[in-house]
Write an enzyme that holds these catalytic residues in place. Sequence first.
Site, PDB file in Angstrom:
ATOM      1  N   ARG A  92      14.484  85.483  64.372  1.00 32.02           N
ATOM      2  CA  ARG A  92      14.745  84.081  64.096  1.00 32.02           C
ATOM      3  C   ARG A  92      15.909  83.992  63.121  1.00 32.02           C
ATOM      4  NH1 ARG A  92      12.429  81.084  59.270  1.00 32.02           N
ATOM      5  NH2 ARG A  92      13.768  79.280  59.411  1.00 32.02           N
ATOM      6  N   HIS A 136      19.225  75.314  58.589  1.00 37.07           N
ATOM      7  CA  HIS A 136      18.578  75.975  57.451  1.00 37.07           C
ATOM      8  C   HIS A 136      19.417  75.657  56.207  1.00 37.07           C
ATOM      9  CE1 HIS A 136      15.595  79.384  56.492  1.00 37.07           C
ATOM     10  NE2 HIS A 136      16.077  78.996  55.323  1.00 37.07           N
ATOM     11  N   GLU A 181      11.955  73.898  57.068  1.00 36.65           N
ATOM     12  CA  GLU A 181      11.383  73.381  55.822  1.00 36.65           C
ATOM     13  C   GLU A 181      12.036  72.082  55.352  1.00 36.65           C
ATOM     14  OE1 GLU A 181      11.263  76.427  52.817  1.00 36.65           O
ATOM     15  OE2 GLU A 181       9.879  77.649  53.983  1.00 36.65           O
ATOM     16  N   ASN A 304       5.964  78.171  57.868  1.00 35.86           N
ATOM     17  CA  ASN A 304       6.375  79.071  56.778  1.00 35.86           C
ATOM     18  C   ASN A 304       5.339  78.956  55.672  1.00 35.86           C
ATOM     19  OD1 ASN A 304       8.680  79.380  58.280  1.00 35.86           O
ATOM     20  ND2 ASN A 304      10.077  78.529  56.753  1.00 35.86           N
ATOM     21  N   TYR A 306       4.145  80.730  51.805  1.00 33.83           N
ATOM     22  CA  TYR A 306       4.197  81.698  50.704  1.00 33.83           C
ATOM     23  C   TYR A 306       2.987  81.459  49.792  1.00 33.83           C
ATOM     24  CZ  TYR A 306       8.789  82.855  52.518  1.00 33.83           C
ATOM     25  OH  TYR A 306       9.795  83.259  53.345  1.00 33.83           O
ATOM     26  N   GLU A 363       7.969  82.375  58.731  1.00 31.70           N
ATOM     27  CA  GLU A 363       8.317  83.044  57.466  1.00 31.70           C
ATOM     28  C   GLU A 363       7.063  83.371  56.686  1.00 31.70           C
ATOM     29  OE1 GLU A 363      11.052  81.268  54.676  1.00 31.70           O
ATOM     30  OE2 GLU A 363      12.366  80.590  56.294  1.00 31.70           O
TER      31      GLU A 363
HETATM   32  C1  FCB Z   1      11.796  79.750  52.090  1.00 29.90           C
HETATM   33  C2  FCB Z   1      13.161  79.574  52.729  1.00 29.90           C
HETATM   34  C3  FCB Z   1      13.906  80.865  52.941  1.00 29.90           C
HETATM   35  C4  FCB Z   1      13.710  81.832  51.792  1.00 29.90           C
HETATM   36  C5  FCB Z   1      12.256  81.989  51.458  1.00 29.90           C
HETATM   37  C6  FCB Z   1      11.974  82.983  50.358  1.00 29.90           C
HETATM   38  O1  FCB Z   1      11.434  78.579  51.453  1.00 29.90           O
HETATM   39  O2  FCB Z   1      13.041  78.945  53.987  1.00 29.90           O
HETATM   40  O3  FCB Z   1      15.244  80.543  53.163  1.00 29.90           O
HETATM   41  O4  FCB Z   1      14.454  81.421  50.713  1.00 29.90           O
HETATM   42  O5  FCB Z   1      11.722  80.747  51.109  1.00 29.90           O
END
Ligand code: FCB
Length: 460
Positions: A92, A136, A181, A304, A306, A363
Amino acid sequence: MTLQPEILDKSPSDRRVPQPLPREFIWGVSTSSYQIEGAATADGRGASIWDTFCRQPGRIANGDTGDVACDHYHRFAEDIALMRRLGVRAYRFSVAWPRLLPQGSGPPNEPGLAFYDRLIDGLLEAGIEPWLCLYHWDLPQALQDRGGWGVRDIAQWFGDYAALVARRYGDRVRHFATFNEPSVFTLFGYGFAWHPPGLTDRSALLRAIHHVNLAHGAGVDAIRNAVPGAAIAAIHNVQPSRPAGATAEDAAAARLLDAYWNRAFPEPQLLGHYPAELAPLMETVIAPGDLERIRRKVDWFGLNHYSPVYARADGHAPLGFAWADAPSEARRSPIGWQLDPAAFRDTLLEVHRRYRLPIYVTENGAGAVETPNAAGEILDRERIEYLKSYGGALREAVAAGADVRGYFVWSLLDNFEWGAGYANRFGLVYVDFATQQRIPKASAHWYARMIHAEAMEPVP
Ligand code: FCB
């Protein structure tokens, strides 16, 4: 990939996976244009808002810029070879709008278009599916100068850009995403001033949210018209939103952050309405017919994920809440991001329940501050542990019924990590930014082995 550090063999759970995934499950890696390409002025590329922002003193750690980044524009063939050695089935990436349309609209720049031809053809030759994201975050500066996401015309500009991309590459690319995002670049760019255009202005934020949603609708239509067989989505970051403290005010702040962060884009795009917390605020920007223009049939949900996010009530903040840190006792990655794989599992199940689309995790990954050891290796145990625990959470979500069909590690390469510059490294592959040497980390070897072992699993 010759390195076989003993840490790869430590965990017996490597091969005895808790929940086998379907054979067609897609393992991939992700990157984005501004973060890796460099070549900021090569072959007619126009400036992006990140080029401008990086030049404003104090915006980016160490004064870093994406001018050179990983020089992927010139080294993409080497990067494809790295992916081939990883064994990923899909890659991607994002297209840089100012490379194709230096002024944002108007005449296209043929050398820019030809770069992505070379990239896509190289991927296909290597047996890797190109998954193309249109946006992006690197908006052409020329469009920012005309009002950027603050003006309604941008939906049309984006639709035209999407049509150009889909017509050019749609014979070779099937998976398209409109935005990466949207809540991050709108909230950080217009609410908190951490990203370009660097504003803290609630009414500008509300306009930007709505115009991005309209642009998504225009983009989906343009891709669908040009490529009837396309599989189209938007990529959303979804994370639990939690109150920083135990007060009712903080709980309300967390609900408001949840509305901006998790729901301001998927709800209108997929369910046809704004979150209840935002709907009254959006009334001033919504024109008749807009919600129909935004709600378009899509084929998958790009997720995505985290860490959880935290909010604190703050009557003086433009949005009524402040961004807060995770509690001090939270487990954290080396760059301080909270580790909470259970939140990932719960998010996958929640996204499945709410939107009923096939989910691709576009992600997930871990950041660190890293240097090679004396032998020139990067033994990134913590990243391997991260990938194992988040992979385990994904398998739990699948076992509990979530329709998750793929997982892309962020990121293939260490790269320009926005406000943190080059300090925070997320790559499976280490990049020495002085020499542009690439060194696969232990996690790259682990990921390659895991993908290989999965392919060997009996079909469930
Ligand atoms: C996300 C972004 C990506 C990268 C990661 C760590 O929010 O989409 O570009 O910076 O975090």
